[in-house]
Motif scaffolding. Structure first.
Motif, mmCIF file in Angstrom:
data_model
loop_
_atom_site.group_PDB
_atom_site.id
_atom_site.type_symbol
_atom_site.label_atom_id
_atom_site.label_comp_id
_atom_site.label_asym_id
_atom_site.label_seq_id
_atom_site.Cartn_x
_atom_site.Cartn_y
_atom_site.Cartn_z
ATOM 1 N N LYS A 285 -29.375 -47.811 16.054
ATOM 2 C CA LYS A 285 -30.789 -46.947 15.950
ATOM 3 C C LYS A 285 -31.231 -45.711 15.717
ATOM 4 O O LYS A 285 -32.861 -45.724 15.074
ATOM 5 N N ARG A 286 -30.507 -44.284 15.535
ATOM 6 C CA ARG A 286 -31.275 -43.586 14.731
ATOM 7 C C ARG A 286 -31.040 -43.196 13.447
ATOM 8 O O ARG A 286 -31.687 -42.739 12.463
ATOM 9 N N LYS B 31 -24.413 -48.727 18.584
ATOM 10 C CA LYS B 31 -25.322 -49.253 18.414
ATOM 11 C C LYS B 31 -26.672 -48.474 18.592
ATOM 12 O O LYS B 31 -27.231 -47.830 18.248
ATOM 13 N N ASP B 32 -25.751 -47.109 19.832
ATOM 14 C CA ASP B 32 -27.081 -45.680 19.602
ATOM 15 C C ASP B 32 -26.893 -45.355 17.808
ATOM 16 O O ASP B 32 -28.651 -44.750 17.373
#
Length: 468
Positions: A251-252, A247-248
């Protein structure tokens, strides 16, 4: 007794010749020539360069060894893949399988399971195999027991290309430099300033700023971007794939591509981003090294034609990310068949990947040479001089950038403005996987989502900042 000894010796010689790994195609005048058919996806200047070399082979080594090669372009990669798969399934109206065809690992993997591909390792000595870039040979070992079934002939990676003429004007006015383009986050910041700078040129028309940047092959953004941020999107083990979505990390990627796209800082208008540079809608893009030849020499807007210069830059990476770049480009696959056919096919592949001949093809096609010794600036310079190659500066800069990467020479961006040396130390490729082509097409289709998001926000008069 003498006759018996002579016959025995002759039999032994014939046996040894038959067992030798270096045995060549039958070249006696009474033997029939071996015809080799090649299907590929080269078009335009690449096809012309390939055809010229095929003719040269036929007139020299092929004539000497009784091999005749005939090449056929099957359009683009997808059309070639469809033609090969149709032939392998013996579908109605399909042609007979070619002796050699260009293939990416995923397509070859599907055919390997059907036993349709020849193992090329027995036809190349260990020394010959070691003369090629290690990662290229490893990529071709797709058999269950590591059989070499994809042979490297031409490779590519990604670069960033930019309209230097507009950049010089913008950078002087906005106070930005090429150092700001080292990272994806930096490109977003520069793109925002470019949008505002172009928007400010027409104060009476709000929100008409221009996009700064775009990219081809959005799938590479997901795959390589994830690797740079520590996650392998397609993790393949024992020919089984695990899709790893973090997820992270996503997101980036979202923040560095989709958000600026919706805001108008990035764009995509034509089929390729080089087309967008040509009509003045973008000034920079990330694309394949093979796209260098298509980067325009002028911008055409209505009746106005403006000559431009070009800058070739390494691809920006994520801030704090690992220095991965993509390895791409199809190899050549040999269809499983009679030994004389496979040997003849390998004779052509050996000739075509000779350092100087392969470099000559690189100069004309934009692809990268595949042998270790060919990945050297002095080899490039020698081939250019001996063959009187007049290579456009943008294509020369592209090859020089790559050769500096592969020879571990410090890379300086091709301008005196930049002082910091940059090193790339990891070339990444995804491993072949079940239905891999479909997975990659899925991520490529994600490019279409950016337009849908942009349309939704504009129709509903939403602020792009809400995406944050």
């Amino acid at each position: 007794m003498k006759i018996k000894i002579t016959a025995a010796a002759l039999a032994a010689c014939l046996f040894m010749a038959g067992c030798s790994g270096a045995a060549s195609v039958n070249t006696s005048k009474n033997s029939e020539p071996v015809d080799i058919t090649i299907w590929h996806y080269y078009n335009g200047s690449q096809k012309a360069a390939f055809d010229d070399l095929v003719n040269e082979f036929n007139d020299t080594v092929g004539k000497e060894k009784g091999i005749y090669v005939e090449g056929h372009s099957k359009g683009n990669v997808s059309e070639l893949e469809n033609a090969v798969l149709s032939s392998s399934r013996k579908e109605v109206g399909s042609e007979e399988m070619p002796d050699i065809f260009s293939s990416y690992a995923d397509t070859a993997f599907e055919l390997e399971k059907e036993g349709l591909l020849a193992d090329l390792a027995p036809y190349f000595t260990e020394e010959e195999q070691n003369s090629y870039m290690d990662s290229y040979i490893e990529e071709g070992k797709i058999g269950l027991n590591g059989e070499l079934e994809i042979f490297p002939v031409a490779k590519s990676t990604e670069i960033m290309m930019m309209n230097k003429t507009v950049w010089d004007e913008f950078s002087a006015a906005a106070g930005v430099s090429l150092e700001d383009l080292k990272t994806k986050e930096g490109v977003v910041r520069v793109a925002e300033r470019y949008y505002n700078w172009t928007d400010g040129k027409t104060p009476d028309i709000p929100y008409d700023g221009k996009a700064f940047y775009g990219r081809d092959a959005v799938a590479n953004l997901f795959i390589i971007g994830s690797m740079q941020l520590g996650v392998e999107l397609f993790h393949v083990e024992n020919q089984q794939v695990t899709l790893q979505i973090d997820k992270d990390v996503f997101k980036r990627i979202w923040d560095c591509y989709y958000v600026p796209y919706v805001k108008g800082y990035f764009g995509a208008y034509g089929k390729f981003r080089s087309d967008d540079v040509k009509i003045g809608e973008l000034i920079a893009y990330t694309g394949s090294t093979t796209s260098a030849g298509y980067f325009p020499d002028q911008v055409e807007q209505g009746d106005t034609i403006t000559p431009i210069e070009c800058i070739v830059l390494p691809v920006p990476s994520f801030e704090g990310g690992a220095p991965y770049i993509v390895q791409q480009g199809a190899g050549m696959v040999v269809t499983n068949g009679p030994d004389d056919k496979v040997r003849a096919a390998c004779e052509f592949l050996k000739w075509f990947t000779d350092s100087e001949i392969n470099t000559e093809f690189s100069c004309s096609s934009g692809y990268l040479p595949v042998k270790k010794e060919a990945n050297a600036i002095d080899v490039l310079e020698k081939v250019m001089e001996e063959n009187q190659v007049d290579m456009p500066q943008k294509e020369y800069d592209t090859l020089i950038n790559w050769l500096r990467i592969t020879s571990c020479i410090p890379i300086r961006l091709l301008t005196a403005e930049v002082t910091q040396e940059r090193f790339w130390n990891t070339i990444y490729r995804t491993r072949p996987l079940q239905t891999g082509s479909r997975w990659r097409r899925f991520w490529q289709r994600a490019a279409a989502w950016r337009k849908r998001w942009k349309t939704i926000f504009h129709r509903n008069h939403l602020t792009p900042g809400l995406l944050r």
